[in-house]
Design a protein around this motif. Structure first.
Motif, mmCIF file in Angstrom:
data_model
loop_
_atom_site.group_PDB
_atom_site.id
_atom_site.type_symbol
_atom_site.label_atom_id
_atom_site.label_comp_id
_atom_site.label_asym_id
_atom_site.label_seq_id
_atom_site.Cartn_x
_atom_site.Cartn_y
_atom_site.Cartn_z
ATOM 1 N N THR A 103 30.466 33.353 -18.927
ATOM 2 C CA THR A 103 31.704 33.632 -18.200
ATOM 3 C C THR A 103 31.860 32.682 -17.021
ATOM 4 O O THR A 103 32.936 32.107 -16.800
ATOM 5 N N ILE A 104 30.797 32.497 -16.270
ATOM 6 C CA ILE A 104 30.845 31.625 -15.093
ATOM 7 C C ILE A 104 31.106 30.171 -15.496
ATOM 8 O O ILE A 104 31.947 29.477 -14.905
ATOM 9 N N VAL A 105 30.395 29.710 -16.522
ATOM 10 C CA VAL A 105 30.544 28.312 -16.958
ATOM 11 C C VAL A 105 31.952 28.051 -17.485
ATOM 12 O O VAL A 105 32.606 27.060 -17.115
ATOM 13 N N THR A 106 32.439 28.921 -18.353
ATOM 14 C CA THR A 106 33.759 28.680 -18.949
ATOM 15 C C THR A 106 34.886 28.870 -17.934
ATOM 16 O O THR A 106 35.904 28.179 -18.008
ATOM 17 N N ALA A 107 34.703 29.770 -16.977
ATOM 18 C CA ALA A 107 35.705 29.904 -15.911
ATOM 19 C C ALA A 107 35.786 28.610 -15.104
ATOM 20 O O ALA A 107 36.880 28.162 -14.729
ATOM 21 N N SER A 108 34.641 27.997 -14.862
ATOM 22 C CA SER A 108 34.618 26.721 -14.136
ATOM 23 C C SER A 108 35.330 25.629 -14.924
ATOM 24 O O SER A 108 36.087 24.827 -14.358
ATOM 25 N N VAL A 109 35.103 25.609 -16.236
ATOM 26 C CA VAL A 109 35.759 24.600 -17.082
ATOM 27 C C VAL A 109 37.273 24.801 -17.084
ATOM 28 O O VAL A 109 38.043 23.841 -16.956
ATOM 29 N N VAL A 110 37.705 26.047 -17.218
ATOM 30 C CA VAL A 110 39.143 26.342 -17.228
ATOM 31 C C VAL A 110 39.802 25.871 -15.936
ATOM 32 O O VAL A 110 40.866 25.231 -15.951
ATOM 33 N N LEU A 111 39.175 26.164 -14.811
ATOM 34 C CA LEU A 111 39.749 25.774 -13.522
ATOM 35 C C LEU A 111 39.744 24.258 -13.338
ATOM 36 O O LEU A 111 40.650 23.699 -12.711
ATOM 37 N N ALA A 112 38.745 23.593 -13.884
ATOM 38 C CA ALA A 112 38.673 22.133 -13.758
ATOM 39 C C ALA A 112 39.693 21.433 -14.647
ATOM 40 O O ALA A 112 40.176 20.337 -14.317
ATOM 41 N N MET A 113 40.033 22.054 -15.775
ATOM 42 C CA MET A 113 40.915 21.402 -16.737
ATOM 43 C C MET A 113 42.363 21.326 -16.268
ATOM 44 O O MET A 113 43.095 20.415 -16.663
ATOM 45 N N GLY A 114 42.805 22.266 -15.446
ATOM 46 C CA GLY A 114 44.198 22.267 -15.005
ATOM 47 C C GLY A 114 44.636 20.952 -14.390
ATOM 48 O O GLY A 114 45.591 20.312 -14.875
ATOM 49 N N PRO A 115 43.977 20.497 -13.327
ATOM 50 C CA PRO A 115 44.359 19.209 -12.736
ATOM 51 C C PRO A 115 44.199 18.038 -13.702
ATOM 52 O O PRO A 115 45.003 17.097 -13.682
ATOM 53 N N LEU A 116 43.162 18.079 -14.556
ATOM 54 C CA LEU A 116 42.952 16.980 -15.504
ATOM 55 C C LEU A 116 44.082 16.899 -16.519
ATOM 56 O O LEU A 116 44.529 15.805 -16.884
#
Length: 402
Positions: A81-94
């Motif tokens: 959950t923690i890892v994928t939440a981080s990925v989701v949040l990082a992908m928005g700006p990218l």
């Protein structure tokens, strides 16, 4: 933090932390949806190329489901959950910064993969929290998901009006979510490791295909047919009623989601007072009649009322199916959630084709009525059948026996 260490200092934060995780799923997605026309235009993408790009990115959900089916039970649900939440949040700006359509497809696909995994694991942790509290709370998180989507879309609209670049918007809002998650991270629960953790993968996968979970997967499939039909065809149906127009049609799914979200906030309280059987019976009967009279009439006002009732009448499905799944012996919440996710997926693939085929034979009104009314009736019959209830509900389960 183990699920058993439910200390007083963590308890108030647990729901807040899980709520932030669910907002991580929905708020950036709503923001993205609100920015799609602008980003499409900025990349000078044609309708055909954009459609292909969206289809490829959506396939990320299938990849994400395949990954979570394998990893769940072998890897910590909390860590995933923690890892994928981080990925989701990082992908928005990218995604917003993507200079070309292929670059956008790559980042968006990764976003969809992470979102699918996050949706499964966060749902499992909510069920852990629900079991700890001893009352139905899943509906509130479903409502929060819808609210996050709406707020994200509204914020994108406001940002466009103020000429704020999409990348800046995502960077600011996602950073705020990330900081809030970091602060509340210690409150996230963990589910116990399955007893089959050391068994071979194939045996562990087969162990999930029990009668009750297959039945719940079927119920999840039927409910997803309704959701998918409402999402994709409610607006088209409304725009083609007598007195309707495309502008009004754009509100079709909003009407469904508005009443559904409102009911989800109180579904736990209602169930505690009247019980699952009563709410299922009332929802199926009232909603079926509303669809028959409202959608069947072909008139605008009855059609609007039918969509409002459809949202309210189907609000119980998600909390019901997830609560039943979490109560099944021999599987963890995460494993049960993967079965529900597998049940849902075919509906989102098949519904557009089925409705389109029915609409070509009949018309949109009757196609929409069939694709919402028939699954609704089937769900009601399945759950209200005594044999099904005996199979699914344990008499010592306080969350389901009322």
């Amino acid at each position: 933090m183990p699920a058993g260490s439910f200390s007083r200092d963590v308890r108030p934060l647990r729901g807040f932390s899980l709520g932030l995780v669910y907002l991580t799923l929905s708020f950036p997605l709503g923001s993205w949806v609100g920015r799609i026309p602008q980003i499409k235009e900025a990349l000078d993408a044609t309708d055909a190329s954009w459609g292909l790009a969206s289809t490829i990115a959506t396939c990320g959900e299938i990849v994400g489901l395949a990954i979570i089916v394998v990893l769940i039970g072998r890897t910590s649900t909390r860590k995933m959950t923690i890892v994928t939440a981080s990925v989701v949040l990082a992908m928005g700006p990218l995604v917003a910064l993507s200079p070309t359509l292929p670059a956008l497809v790559a980042s968006l696909t990764l976003w969809m993969i992470a979102s699918k995994i996050l949706g499964t694991t966060s749902g499992a942790l909510i069920l852990v929290h629900q079991r700890e509290l001893g009352r139905i709370i899943f509906g509130r998180f479903d409502a929060l998901y819808s609210i996050g989507m709406l707020i994200g879309g509204a914020l994108s609209w406001a940002a466009i009006r103020q000429d704020i670049p999409a990348s800046h918007q995502f960077a600011i809002t996602n950073s705020m979510l990330a900081i809030a998650l970091l602060i509340s991270l210690r409150a996230l629960p963990e589910e116990e490791a399955p007893t089959t953790e050391s068994e071979p993968l194939c045996r562990r996968l087969r162990s999930r295909f029990t009668g009750p979970l297959l039945l719940l997967g079927g119920l999840s499939l039927l409910a997803s047919f309704i959701d998918s039909a409402a999402a994709q065809w409610a607006g088209i149906y409304l725009s083609r009623t007598a007195g309707g127009d495309p502008a009004l049609g754009s509100l079709g799914y909003v009407l469904v989601m508005a009443t559904k979200s409102a009911c989800l906030l109180f579904i736990g309280t209602i169930v505690a007072r009247v019980g699952w059987r009563a709410i299922t019976l009332a929802s199926v009967v009232v909603t079926t009649f509303a669809l028959l009279l409202g959608v069947g009439s072909g008139l605008l006002v009855p059609g609007v009322i039918a969509l409002l009732v459809l949202g309210a009448g189907t609000a119980f499905f998600g909390p019901l199916v997830n609560t039943l799944a979490s109560a099944q012996p021999g599987t963890t919440n995460g494993e049960a959630r993967t079965m529900l996710e597998m049940g849902e997926l075919p509906a989102y693939v098949l519904t557009p084709v089925l409705v389109g085929l029915l609409a070509s034979i009949l018309n949109v009104r009757w196609a929409f009525l069939l694709m919402t009314g028939l699954p609704l009736l089937a769900c009601g019959v399945l759950f209200l059948t005594p044999g099904t209830r005996r199979l699914l509900i344990s008499h010592d389960d306080e969350l389901m026996t009322n």
